[in-house]
Design a protein around this motif. Sequence first.
Motif, mmCIF file in Angstrom:
data_model
loop_
_atom_site.group_PDB
_atom_site.id
_atom_site.type_symbol
_atom_site.label_atom_id
_atom_site.label_comp_id
_atom_site.label_asym_id
_atom_site.label_seq_id
_atom_site.Cartn_x
_atom_site.Cartn_y
_atom_site.Cartn_z
ATOM 1 N N LEU A 1 0.875 -1.182 0.000
ATOM 2 C CA LEU A 1 0.000 0.000 0.000
ATOM 3 C C LEU A 1 0.915 1.235 0.000
ATOM 4 O O LEU A 1 2.082 1.133 0.380
ATOM 5 C CB LEU A 1 -0.893 -0.001 1.252
ATOM 6 N N PRO A 2 0.399 2.389 -0.405
ATOM 7 C CA PRO A 2 1.286 3.566 -0.439
ATOM 8 C C PRO A 2 1.625 4.108 0.954
ATOM 9 O O PRO A 2 1.145 5.162 1.360
ATOM 10 C CB PRO A 2 0.497 4.585 -1.276
ATOM 11 N N VAL A 3 2.425 3.360 1.688
ATOM 12 C CA VAL A 3 2.910 3.808 3.001
ATOM 13 C C VAL A 3 4.426 3.613 3.054
ATOM 14 O O VAL A 3 4.963 2.789 2.335
ATOM 15 C CB VAL A 3 2.290 3.000 4.176
ATOM 16 N N THR A 4 5.074 4.379 3.922
ATOM 17 C CA THR A 4 6.523 4.209 4.080
ATOM 18 C C THR A 4 6.787 3.366 5.331
ATOM 19 O O THR A 4 5.896 3.213 6.184
ATOM 20 C CB THR A 4 7.218 5.566 4.247
ATOM 21 N N PHE A 5 8.000 2.864 5.440
ATOM 22 C CA PHE A 5 8.384 2.095 6.630
ATOM 23 C C PHE A 5 8.180 2.934 7.890
ATOM 24 O O PHE A 5 7.664 2.463 8.888
ATOM 25 C CB PHE A 5 9.857 1.690 6.551
ATOM 26 N N SER A 6 8.616 4.191 7.809
ATOM 27 C CA SER A 6 8.547 5.054 8.989
ATOM 28 C C SER A 6 7.104 5.238 9.440
ATOM 29 O O SER A 6 6.814 5.203 10.639
ATOM 30 C CB SER A 6 9.140 6.430 8.691
ATOM 31 N N GLU A 7 6.193 5.415 8.486
ATOM 32 C CA GLU A 7 4.788 5.609 8.862
ATOM 33 C C GLU A 7 4.244 4.373 9.565
ATOM 34 O O GLU A 7 3.536 4.492 10.571
ATOM 35 C CB GLU A 7 3.953 5.899 7.608
ATOM 36 N N VAL A 8 4.590 3.204 9.050
ATOM 37 C CA VAL A 8 4.105 1.955 9.660
ATOM 38 C C VAL A 8 4.670 1.815 11.072
ATOM 39 O O VAL A 8 3.936 1.542 12.032
ATOM 40 C CB VAL A 8 4.498 0.734 8.791
ATOM 41 N N VAL B 1 6.029 4.127 13.128
ATOM 42 C CA VAL B 1 5.559 5.158 14.078
ATOM 43 C C VAL B 1 4.089 4.916 14.421
ATOM 44 O O VAL B 1 3.683 5.034 15.592
ATOM 45 C CB VAL B 1 5.802 6.583 13.511
ATOM 46 N N GLY B 2 3.274 4.555 13.431
ATOM 47 C CA GLY B 2 1.852 4.286 13.683
ATOM 48 C C GLY B 2 1.673 3.177 14.705
ATOM 49 O O GLY B 2 0.920 3.303 15.670
ATOM 50 N N LYS B 3 2.392 2.087 14.512
ATOM 51 C CA LYS B 3 2.268 0.943 15.420
ATOM 52 C C LYS B 3 2.828 1.284 16.808
ATOM 53 O O LYS B 3 2.266 0.901 17.831
ATOM 54 C CB LYS B 3 3.009 -0.274 14.843
ATOM 55 N N PHE B 4 3.935 2.024 16.808
ATOM 56 C CA PHE B 4 4.560 2.413 18.081
ATOM 57 C C PHE B 4 3.594 3.293 18.887
ATOM 58 O O PHE B 4 3.364 3.046 20.078
ATOM 59 C CB PHE B 4 5.867 3.162 17.771
ATOM 60 N N LEU B 5 3.008 4.283 18.218
ATOM 61 C CA LEU B 5 2.096 5.183 18.936
ATOM 62 C C LEU B 5 0.844 4.444 19.422
ATOM 63 O O LEU B 5 0.303 4.772 20.484
ATOM 64 C CB LEU B 5 1.702 6.368 18.047
ATOM 65 N N ALA B 6 0.422 3.432 18.661
ATOM 66 C CA ALA B 6 -0.731 2.633 19.107
ATOM 67 C C ALA B 6 -0.383 1.922 20.415
ATOM 68 O O ALA B 6 -1.194 1.889 21.352
ATOM 69 C CB ALA B 6 -1.106 1.620 18.034
ATOM 70 N N ALA C 1 7.905 -0.174 24.629
ATOM 71 C CA ALA C 1 7.083 -0.422 23.430
ATOM 72 C C ALA C 1 7.978 -0.441 22.189
ATOM 73 O O ALA C 1 7.793 -1.276 21.295
ATOM 74 C CB ALA C 1 6.009 0.645 23.294
ATOM 75 N N ALA C 2 8.949 0.468 22.139
ATOM 76 C CA ALA C 2 9.871 0.507 20.991
ATOM 77 C C ALA C 2 10.702 -0.772 20.935
ATOM 78 O O ALA C 2 10.899 -1.351 19.861
ATOM 79 C CB ALA C 2 10.776 1.731 21.089
ATOM 80 N N ILE C 3 11.124 -1.244 22.104
ATOM 81 C CA ILE C 3 11.910 -2.495 22.155
ATOM 82 C C ILE C 3 11.023 -3.683 21.744
ATOM 83 O O ILE C 3 11.431 -4.544 20.973
ATOM 84 C CB ILE C 3 12.503 -2.709 23.575
ATOM 85 N N VAL D 1 16.559 4.802 19.004
ATOM 86 C CA VAL D 1 17.487 3.752 18.541
ATOM 87 C C VAL D 1 16.711 2.454 18.252
ATOM 88 O O VAL D 1 16.900 1.810 17.218
ATOM 89 C CB VAL D 1 18.615 3.509 19.569
ATOM 90 N N ALA D 2 15.801 2.103 19.167
ATOM 91 C CA ALA D 2 15.017 0.865 18.974
ATOM 92 C C ALA D 2 14.131 0.977 17.725
ATOM 93 O O ALA D 2 14.023 0.022 16.939
ATOM 94 C CB ALA D 2 14.171 0.584 20.199
ATOM 95 N N LEU D 3 13.515 2.150 17.521
ATOM 96 C CA LEU D 3 12.649 2.325 16.350
ATOM 97 C C LEU D 3 13.467 2.328 15.067
ATOM 98 O O LEU D 3 13.059 1.781 14.041
ATOM 99 C CB LEU D 3 11.835 3.627 16.465
ATOM 100 N N TYR D 4 14.643 2.930 15.133
ATOM 101 C CA TYR D 4 15.511 2.963 13.963
ATOM 102 C C TYR D 4 15.979 1.531 13.610
ATOM 103 O O TYR D 4 16.012 1.156 12.442
ATOM 104 C CB TYR D 4 16.713 3.871 14.221
ATOM 105 N N ALA D 5 16.288 0.762 14.661
ATOM 106 C CA ALA D 5 16.693 -0.638 14.436
ATOM 107 C C ALA D 5 15.539 -1.416 13.800
ATOM 108 O O ALA D 5 15.750 -2.264 12.924
ATOM 109 C CB ALA D 5 17.116 -1.281 15.755
#
Lengths: 311, 234
Positions: free
Chosen positions: B86-93, B95-100, B145-147, B221-225
């Motif tokens: 779908l037209p989404v980027t890795f970062s959007e997915v 961050v979206g899941k992390f914020l949830a 949550a990030a870990i 760092v965890a989100l970037y990994a």
Amino acid sequence: MIKVENLTKYYGEICAVSDIGFQINKGEILGLLGPNGAGKTTFMRILTCYLNPSAGTIQVKDFNIQDHALEIKKMMGYLPENAPLYPDMLVYDYLHYVADIRQLDKETKLQRIDQLAATCSIREVMHQPIGELSKGYKQRVGLAQAMMGDPEILVLDEPTSGLDPNQIIEIREIIKKIGKEKTIILSTHILSEAEATCDRVVIINKGKIVADSLIEDLKQSLGKEAVIGLAFRNADFAKVKNVLAQVAGVGSVVETDSGEGILAVNVSCKTQEDIRGQIYALIKEQDWQLLEFYQQSRSLENIFRELTQEN
Amino acid sequence: MKNIRHILTKEFKSYFIAPIAYIVIAIFLLITGWFFFSTFFLYNQSSLRNFFNLLPIIFSFIIPAVTMRLFSEEIYVGSYEVLMTLPVTFSEVIVGKFLAAVTFVAIMLLPTLSYTVTIALLGKLDPGPVIGGYIGALFLGSLFAAIGLLASALTRNQIIAFIIGMSICFALTLIDKMLFFLPESLLGVLEYIGADFHFQNIAKGILDSRDILYFASSSFVALYATNLVMQGKK
């Protein structure tokens, strides 16, 4: 519209797609054929920007998959094999979610969901969890998902796999209907499906293209040799072979299915002339009971087997 | 930005479609409630210090349970393939899941405000450490949550994702409690790595920029990994 150039994909040491190249024209329904593990799904995954190629590229309009993945994803709808969707979500909620991701405004979104519910015949399951749907309905929901953004290109990976004959016909009808306006790339190993729905086929085997042609052209180019099927009672294969060899234009004579005093053979013809009369005249002179005499029309299946076995 | 919101909403709702959210919240409240109130009257102090002391350990296994499905389930079911085409980027997915997950943690903490109200009615409660404690809990929850998200992106098996996430969270919680085993030269560094150390600082009611920086940078760092792991899957 789509230009595949020297595309190669390795999974570790295994080469799934090896230096393939072809073009797909706008409005075409292209069938991607090949045995299991031929590289069809890998190609589709690269085309939809799910995987990166190891080498080569795909150009979709003015965009290439490496640099403009987002633009390409916007103009493409994809239905992976077995339609993997969220089992806990209601069909309606799922389609809403996909519409939101595809940035449809509220009014368009509702119109589109309504339209797709009718096109894909899923209105009656809109408020059921996806996990509780039959395979046929899941496939239709997947198709609706793929068409949500009204994409110019639809990529469908084995859209009818695992469906019953009625469901297969229904899905084919839907594909044909949408194929009037969209460019569709569908993979299948059901050859009758490609014959029924596609304008053109690309046959892949072991990651390489072994045929790329319009279906009719493919049949003509590879199907010049007709095959005549014969069945006899009280006949000996060696003698049949010798007698038939007297006819000019007879190629190979192969015993196909014999038993209980019946001998069945396939006679391949090297010529485009009709030699059935000559064959019949020779058979008439023998003391054999002729049980069957028919000319087989070469199907895509024969061609597919020749191409994928030879390679 | 819009896609982040859509993914957040979808993921957040998903928690409450399946029974997992209710089970996790119930277990969290039972454990925190039991351990906190079982000693509360012995100490005879109107403070939430014991509750906040317990929180890092409880979060260490509760939050990986919350996050374990975020990627693992998608990869296992195959919906990950649909999502990423779908037209989404890795970062959007991500961050979206992390914020949830962070929103879920915040919702999970909400009922514990009743402890604050109860204690405030029983005695004079100092608001500083309580506010600090809840802010720290959100920072700690975000880091875990990030870990957990990273662990979930590593495998298609939710149990393995849970074990990996829980192990890292436990290690970060307990590392500053193990310092007596370690050489003196490493003490400062290892204490700084420990999440509990920074959380307890904030829970005292002191918002030090070093602690905030620790949580922000380690979560990043965890989100970037996670992003790198997802890129690796391509």
